[in-house]
Design an enzyme around this catalytic site. Structure first.
Site, PDB file in Angstrom:
ATOM      1  N   LYS A 119     -56.697 -54.396-107.916  1.00  0.00           N
ATOM      2  CA  LYS A 119     -56.707 -55.001-106.579  1.00  0.00           C
ATOM      3  C   LYS A 119     -56.089 -54.048-105.553  1.00  0.00           C
ATOM      4  CE  LYS A 119     -53.570 -57.541-104.797  1.00  0.00           C
ATOM      5  NZ  LYS A 119     -52.550 -58.549-104.466  1.00  0.00           N
ATOM      6  N   ASP A 155     -57.780 -61.056-104.412  1.00  0.00           N
ATOM      7  CA  ASP A 155     -56.436 -61.630-104.304  1.00  0.00           C
ATOM      8  C   ASP A 155     -56.529 -63.135-104.511  1.00  0.00           C
ATOM      9  OD1 ASP A 155     -57.535 -62.613-101.985  1.00  0.00           O
ATOM     10  OD2 ASP A 155     -55.869 -61.990-100.691  1.00  0.00           O
TER      11      ASP A 155
END
Length: 356
Positions: A224, A242
């Protein structure tokens, strides 16, 4: 006497025949009689032994349907009561993916949602303040378990004192901890940012690498974080999965996966690679401003007709408007130094740390 006996027998026979005929007639009339007439005859009859069972039988026949009707009425009433209490769950059940939605239909719906969001958030951007890849990398690591706003309010002091990886790698941990205290988990985050700074100096000459395989080797950097840096500092497409992204793509039924890597793969397959970075911004912005986790503002949602989860949140337009956050609700954004297009669209910069 013999004749008299014979005559008596004849009379007795005749009497028996008459009694049998009477009994048969009574039986026939009883069968033809209505339940009310039968009950009346039973009450008037002298022999209670036969009338009693008949009355009980008649009562049982009438009581039978009543007993069946009574539970049915209760079931209906209970059913209504349950339906009222479980109104919300029923909506959630209807939210499941359309049974007949084909792969092609899903791709079209997903891409249309992204187009609609692009019109609503044409200025969508990463909500972390940064001037170079190193600052974005550090800010992204610090954003775990806190808001981008809090990070943006904290990093100015950090980068003013330690502007380069070399500076942060050689810093006093206690001083760094004091600066990062507002971000929460400051001791762990101090180890992470100092560790990745040392790795940058030792392995990459103090420069942030521009490849996924190299970024994920740095301490505290996962896929991420790597995609945030690649997409926004190097212009290389990537999907940022997220918490907001995970929640919304499942709510929209783009995928049922829960693992971030699997979500990334499933959603990435619905869009061309060139759309990945902007898609991430659109989804995350929508999740922060309108499609909240607990109280989504369904009545103010621009993609409501395309959302299978419509109705999970507030559907009244006026009440939904009160749930909007950031610029959609008239509040400041999360960046202290937002891009000019955001300001041109009416967005306001966030206040610095400690400001009233």
């Amino acid at each position: 006497m013999g004749e008299q006996s014979s005559g008596g027998s004849k009379k007795t026979g005749k009497t028996a025949k008459k009694a049998a005929s009477a009994t048969k007639a009574a039986s026939t009339s009883t069968e033809k009689a209505t339940p009310g007439q039968r009950a009346g005859s039973a009450k008037k009859a002298a022999s209670a032994k036969k009338a009693g069972p008949a009355k009980k039988a008649a009562t049982a026949r009438k009581a039978g349907p009543v007993r069946k009707v009574a539970p049915a009425e209760k079931v209906v009433a209970t059913g209504k009561a349950v339906a009222v209490k479980k109104a919300a769950p029923v909506k959630k059940v209807a939210v499941k993916p359309p049974r007949d939605e084909s792969r092609t239909a899903l791709v079209r719906r997903a891409r249309r949602i992204d187009r609609e969001l692009a019109e609503v958030y044409p200025y969508a951007h990463p909500e972390l303040d940064f001037d170079n890849p190193f600052q974005l990398l550090v800010a992204t690591v610090l954003s775990a378990q806190t808001t981008d706003l809090r990070v943006n309010q904290t990093t100015p002091a950090l980068f003013a004192k330690y502007p380069t990886p070399e500076d942060l790698a050689a810093a006093n941990p206690e001083e760094v901890e004091e600066i990062l205290r507002p971000c929460g988990f400051f001791r762990m985050k101090t180890k992470s940012v100092m560790g990745l700074s040392k790795a940058l100096v030792a392995d990459f000459g103090g420069e942030v690498p521009g490849r996924l395989e190299e970024l994920v080797k740095l301490p505290g950097v996962g896929r991420k974080t790597a995609f945030v840096v690649l997409g926004n500092a190097f212009g290389r497409p990537g999907i940022t999965v997220d918490t907001h992204f995970q929640r919304l793509v499942r709510r929209w039924q783009w995928t049922e996966e829960k693992d971030p890597d699997k979500i990334e793969a499933a959603v990435g397959a619905l869009f061309p690679k060139s759309d990945w970075t902007d898609l991430s911004h659109h989804v995350i912005w929508h999740g922060r401003r309108i499609c909240h986790a607990r109280k989504p503002a369904c009545g103010a949602c621009p993609i409501a007709p395309l959302c299978p989860a419509y109705g999970e949140g507030e559907t009244d337009p006026e009440k939904a408007k009160k749930l909007l956050k950031y610029e959609k609700g008239g509040f400041p954004g999360q960046r202290l130094k937002p891009p000019q297009p955001y300001l041109d669209a009416g967005g306001r910069p966030a206040p610095p740390l400690g400001a009233a």
